[in-house]
Design a protein around this motif. Sequence first.
Motif, short mmCIF file in Angstrom:
data_model
loop_
_atom_site.label_atom_id
_atom_site.label_comp_id
_atom_site.label_asym_id
_atom_site.label_seq_id
_atom_site.Cartn_x
_atom_site.Cartn_y
_atom_site.Cartn_z
N ILE A 131 27.09 67.68 67.83
CA ILE A 131 28.48 67.81 68.30
C ILE A 131 28.56 67.33 69.74
O ILE A 131 27.80 67.77 70.59
CB ILE A 131 28.97 69.26 68.19
N LYS A 132 29.50 66.43 69.97
CA LYS A 132 29.75 65.92 71.33
C LYS A 132 31.24 66.06 71.61
O LYS A 132 32.06 66.01 70.71
CB LYS A 132 29.32 64.47 71.45
N ARG A 133 31.54 66.18 72.89
CA ARG A 133 32.94 66.35 73.29
C ARG A 133 33.20 65.57 74.56
O ARG A 133 32.30 65.34 75.36
CB ARG A 133 33.25 67.83 73.50
N GLU A 134 34.45 65.19 74.72
CA GLU A 134 34.83 64.43 75.91
C GLU A 134 36.30 64.73 76.20
O GLU A 134 37.11 64.88 75.29
CB GLU A 134 34.65 62.93 75.64
N ASP A 135 36.61 64.84 77.46
CA ASP A 135 38.00 65.00 77.89
C ASP A 135 38.57 63.61 78.15
O ASP A 135 38.17 62.95 79.10
CB ASP A 135 38.06 65.86 79.15
N TRP A 136 39.47 63.19 77.27
CA TRP A 136 40.09 61.86 77.41
C TRP A 136 41.42 61.92 78.14
O TRP A 136 42.20 60.96 78.10
CB TRP A 136 40.27 61.23 76.03
N SER A 137 41.71 63.01 78.81
CA SER A 137 42.99 63.16 79.51
C SER A 137 43.22 62.02 80.50
O SER A 137 44.34 61.51 80.63
CB SER A 137 43.05 64.50 80.24
N TYR A 138 42.17 61.60 81.19
CA TYR A 138 42.31 60.53 82.19
C TYR A 138 42.71 59.20 81.54
O TYR A 138 43.35 58.36 82.15
CB TYR A 138 41.01 60.36 82.99
N ILE A 139 42.35 59.02 80.28
CA ILE A 139 42.69 57.78 79.57
C ILE A 139 44.18 57.74 79.25
O ILE A 139 44.82 56.69 79.30
CB ILE A 139 41.85 57.63 78.29
N ILE A 140 44.73 58.91 78.92
CA ILE A 140 46.13 58.98 78.51
C ILE A 140 47.07 59.10 79.71
O ILE A 140 48.29 58.88 79.59
CB ILE A 140 46.34 60.15 77.51
N ALA A 141 46.54 59.40 80.89
CA ALA A 141 47.38 59.61 82.08
C ALA A 141 48.36 58.48 82.35
O ALA A 141 49.53 58.73 82.64
CB ALA A 141 46.50 59.87 83.31
N PRO A 142 47.95 57.19 82.25
CA PRO A 142 48.92 56.11 82.50
C PRO A 142 50.11 56.12 81.53
O PRO A 142 51.20 55.67 81.87
CB PRO A 142 48.09 54.83 82.32
N PHE A 143 49.90 56.67 80.33
CA PHE A 143 50.98 56.75 79.34
C PHE A 143 52.14 57.59 79.88
O PHE A 143 53.30 57.22 79.73
CB PHE A 143 50.44 57.35 78.03
N TRP A 144 51.81 58.73 80.49
CA TRP A 144 52.87 59.61 80.98
C TRP A 144 53.70 58.91 82.06
O TRP A 144 54.93 59.01 82.04
CB TRP A 144 52.25 60.89 81.55
N LYS A 145 53.03 58.22 82.95
CA LYS A 145 53.76 57.49 83.99
C LYS A 145 54.67 56.43 83.39
O LYS A 145 55.81 56.24 83.82
CB LYS A 145 52.77 56.86 84.98
N ALA A 146 54.17 55.73 82.38
CA ALA A 146 54.96 54.68 81.74
C ALA A 146 56.18 55.26 81.03
O ALA A 146 57.27 54.68 81.08
CB ALA A 146 54.10 53.89 80.76
N VAL A 147 56.00 56.41 80.37
CA VAL A 147 57.13 57.05 79.67
C VAL A 147 58.20 57.46 80.65
O VAL A 147 59.39 57.20 80.44
CB VAL A 147 56.63 58.26 78.85
N ILE A 148 57.80 58.11 81.72
CA ILE A 148 58.78 58.57 82.72
C ILE A 148 59.49 57.37 83.35
O ILE A 148 60.72 57.35 83.48
CB ILE A 148 58.09 59.42 83.81
N LYS A 149 58.72 56.35 83.70
CA LYS A 149 59.30 55.15 84.32
C LYS A 149 60.31 54.49 83.38
O LYS A 149 61.39 54.07 83.80
CB LYS A 149 58.20 54.17 84.71
N SER A 150 59.96 54.39 82.09
CA SER A 150 60.85 53.72 81.13
C SER A 150 62.14 54.50 80.90
O SER A 150 63.15 53.94 80.50
CB SER A 150 60.13 53.49 79.80
N SER A 151 62.09 55.82 81.15
CA SER A 151 63.29 56.63 80.91
C SER A 151 64.22 56.67 82.12
O SER A 151 65.33 57.18 82.03
CB SER A 151 62.88 58.05 80.53
N LEU A 185 46.49 72.34 82.14
CA LEU A 185 46.60 73.19 80.95
C LEU A 185 46.41 72.38 79.67
O LEU A 185 45.70 72.80 78.77
CB LEU A 185 47.96 73.89 80.93
N ILE A 186 47.05 71.23 79.60
CA ILE A 186 47.02 70.41 78.40
C ILE A 186 45.97 69.32 78.56
O ILE A 186 45.94 68.61 79.56
CB ILE A 186 48.41 69.81 78.11
N LYS A 187 45.13 69.20 77.54
CA LYS A 187 44.04 68.24 77.53
C LYS A 187 44.14 67.35 76.30
O LYS A 187 44.64 67.77 75.26
CB LYS A 187 42.68 68.95 77.50
N PHE A 188 43.65 66.12 76.44
CA PHE A 188 43.54 65.21 75.30
C PHE A 188 42.06 65.14 74.97
O PHE A 188 41.28 64.49 75.67
CB PHE A 188 44.10 63.84 75.68
#
Length: 198
Positions: A131-151, A185-188
């Motif tokens: 079993i291996k685990r990784e926090d991919w939150s840093y990978i998804i971070a640009p998505f949030w900025k793009a969503v906010i910017k597009s709105s 609080l929220i992780k990917f």
Amino acid sequence: AQGITLSPYQANRGNELAKEQGLTDRASFQVADALNMPFEDSTFDLVWSLESGEHMPDKSKFVHELMRVAAPGGRLIIVTWCHRDMELGEPCLTKKEDKLLAKINRAYYLPRWCSVDDYVKLLEKEGAVDIKREDWSYIIAPFWKAVIKSSLNLNSVVGLLKSGFSTIRGAYAMLLMLKGFNSGLIKFGLITCTKKAE
């Protein structure tokens, strides 16, 4: 490859794309319940769940089903939204964190969240190895900025207001997700493991 979803639209679109790419002999999609998959035991060499776990009301049953359909020696990959892991000696999330997740759950019709640690424990209980685990939150971070910017333009705001209450509620929930994401609080989360070979 066989894919499942609760959405008839997604299943149909997946099959259309497979046909367009000449892959109908290698890829198919169907409507099915991930908590009661229509596959025999030990069917797949690779079982991959992407952004599905957060929708599962019974995480234990979900993990059991993933392991059930995996062949001995097969790999599982789970990529899902989770809440943060508990600190040593911390029994649960704070009331403030629970309140934020409850608001998101109401907006997106989600059940209770769990942590990556919770998934690891469920996989261990099922006998998973490596079993291996990784926090991919840093990978998804640009998505949030793009969503906010597009709105943040007039056309987006007008379109949102015209689209109705459920879409407005979904947009509000995106802001709540961003708040949880920015606070840690929220992780990917990514969890991968192997079903023990017989």
